[in-house]
Write a protein that holds these residues in place. Structure first.
Motif, PDB file in Angstrom:
ATOM      1  N   TYR A  72       0.842  -1.202   0.000  1.00 24.18           N
ATOM      2  CA  TYR A  72       0.000   0.000   0.000  1.00 24.18           C
ATOM      3  C   TYR A  72       0.875   1.249   0.000  1.00 24.18           C
ATOM      4  CZ  TYR A  72      -2.971   3.689   1.862  1.00 24.18           C
ATOM      5  OH  TYR A  72      -3.636   4.862   2.074  1.00 24.18           O
ATOM      6  N   HIS A  73       0.627   2.154  -0.988  1.00 22.21           N
ATOM      7  CA  HIS A  73       1.311   3.439  -1.079  1.00 22.21           C
ATOM      8  C   HIS A  73       0.231   4.515  -1.173  1.00 22.21           C
ATOM      9  CE1 HIS A  73       5.337   1.768  -1.508  1.00 22.21           C
ATOM     10  NE2 HIS A  73       4.833   0.887  -2.376  1.00 22.21           N
ATOM     11  N   ARG A  74       0.138   5.312  -0.187  1.00 23.42           N
ATOM     12  CA  ARG A  74      -0.930   6.306  -0.145  1.00 23.42           C
ATOM     13  C   ARG A  74      -0.784   7.356  -1.232  1.00 23.42           C
ATOM     14  NH1 ARG A  74      -1.847  11.321   2.175  1.00 23.42           N
ATOM     15  NH2 ARG A  74      -4.025  11.678   2.853  1.00 23.42           N
ATOM     16  N   ASP A 117      -2.512   9.955  -6.367  1.00 25.65           N
ATOM     17  CA  ASP A 117      -2.181  10.391  -7.725  1.00 25.65           C
ATOM     18  C   ASP A 117      -3.026   9.663  -8.762  1.00 25.65           C
ATOM     19  OD1 ASP A 117      -0.325  12.032  -6.583  1.00 25.65           O
ATOM     20  OD2 ASP A 117       1.381  10.691  -6.940  1.00 25.65           O
ATOM     21  N   PHE A 118      -3.259   8.378  -8.530  1.00 23.81           N
ATOM     22  CA  PHE A 118      -4.072   7.590  -9.463  1.00 23.81           C
ATOM     23  C   PHE A 118      -5.517   8.095  -9.477  1.00 23.81           C
ATOM     24  CE2 PHE A 118      -7.089   4.084  -9.951  1.00 23.81           C
ATOM     25  CZ  PHE A 118      -6.843   3.714 -11.266  1.00 23.81           C
TER      26      PHE A 118
END
Length: 397
Positions: free
Chosen positions: A113-115, A120-121
């Motif tokens: 998980y990358h916040r 950004d997505f």
């Protein structure tokens, strides 16, 4: 014991078990406790009137031994185990949050998980998507009826009105001229206060039209009093020479007189026999000068009017001046009001009452008294002195 008490005992006894097994144990015990003979009779009566499936009696329910709970769970199918595990109570605060609801995500994770990448997505996805098309384009529309003022029908008097030459004159007249005409005709209810009084005095009305506001009139400028140009040095010399023409000396409002010059003026009163009126108001006189003045008044027998108002003379100094006046009793008017120490005190005022009571020639006494008793008694004494003077004058005549 109630059902809740039995359930609570069961929870306390088997709290170390997992939640599915605990629910299974509670359901079994509740079914046994509620299935008794009265319930069988009531259910049998309901079955006679309604077509419901027959319930098994208590003896047909298999006995479950909690010691063999593992064997019981092994006999369950995967679907039954999943259904049993899904029976959670989300409002049960006794369970930790992770056990109140099962994980319903069946998809395997694609990565860590990358916040920031996720935000950004989502932002990129939102920018690429098109806005919803409007079902109806905007068109400015005016709805409802347009308001029109109601046209009142003309009265019979207006229809029968005859035009005269005055109609054109009044129509062409300005509002100021109409105001002037109303003032001449006496229609003062149509005018403001300034216009009303201007009409009474036959003055030009310059206060606006019928909606004009009454404004305050400009203040009349009163010229300042000319400065006192009395020559102090020359006046002192004439007092010393006992000039017969100098009967009235006015030193009021001369601010630059030194204390030495004021004392010198007071000293000349001891030998002067012509001065009748001495005015020394607002000359910054202090008690030092007032005491010298009291010494001179004890010897002077011609002075009739003394004014030392608006100075810095204390109550004790005023008492000294009053004592000096009583020695010869020739002074008729004394003014000592508006001194810097405004409050004299009860002791000073009562002393002045006693001294004035001993004086039979003082006719006017200017002073501000605080206590009504002293004010009334001094007023009565001065009135008595004036009455005595009037009696002497009438007797001579």
């Amino acid at each position: 014991m109630t059902h809740f008490g039995r359930i609570k005992q069961t929870v306390d006894k088997y709290s170390k078990w997992s939640y599915p097994l605990l629910m299974l144990n509670i359901c079994v015990k509740v079914s046994r406790s509620t299935w008794n003979e009265p319930n069988q009779k009531s259910l049998q009566k309901t079955a006679d009137t309604m077509e419901v499936p027959q319930l098994k009696p208590v003896q047909d329910v298999p006995e479950i031994d909690l010691d063999d709970i593992d064997k019981l769970l092994e006999s369950l199918s995967p679907e039954e185990l999943e259904e049993l595990n899904g029976d959670f109570d989300p409002d049960n605060s006794l369970l930790p949050p992770s056990q109140r609801m099962k994980n319903q995500t069946s998809k395997a994770p694609t990565g860590p998980y990358h916040r920031k990448k996720l935000l950004d997505f989502l932002e990129k996805k939102a920018k690429e998507e098109k806005d919803w098309e409007q079902n109806k384009p905007f068109v400015k529309e005016i709805r409802g009826k347009i308001w029109k003022p109601k046209v009142e029908p003309k009265s019979k008097e207006e229809e029968e009105h005859l035009e005269t030459e005055w109609d054109d004159i009044l129509t062409a007249a300005s509002e100021e001229e109409l105001v002037d005409l109303a003032a001449v005709l006496g229609f003062h209810g149509m005018l403001n206060q300034t216009q009303y009084y201007a009409g009474l005095d036959n003055m030009k009305i310059e206060a606006g039209g019928f909606q004009g506001v009454a404004k305050a009139q400009e203040l009349i400028k009163v010229p300042d009093e000319p400065p006192n140009k009395t020559d102090v040095e020359e006046s002192i010399k004439r007092l010393k020479d006992n000039d017969s023409k100098l009967t009235h000396l006015n030193l009021n409002n001369i601010k630059n007189i030194s204390v030495e010059r004021l004392i010198e003026v007071c000293e000349t009163l001891k030998t002067n026999t012509t001065l009748e009126t001495l005015e020394m108001a607002s000359v910054n006189m202090t008690d030092k000068v007032a005491k010298k003045l009291a010494e001179a008044l004890s010897e002077n027998k011609t002075l009739k009017v003394l004014n030392v108002e608006s100075n810095f003379v204390s109550g004790e100094a005023i008492v000294e001046i009053m004592k000096a006046i009583n020695k010869n009793q020739t002074l008729q008017e004394l003014r000592v009001a508006n001194q810097k120490p405004e409050v004299l005190g009860n002791k000073v005022e009562m002393t002045l009452v006693k001294l004035i009571g001993e004086n039979s020639t003082l006719l006017r006494f200017g002073i501000a008294l605080e206590f009504p008793d002293a004010r009334v008694r001094i007023h009565e004494k001065l009135q008595e002195n004036n009455d005595n003077l009037r009696k002497k004058r009438v007797g001579k005549d």
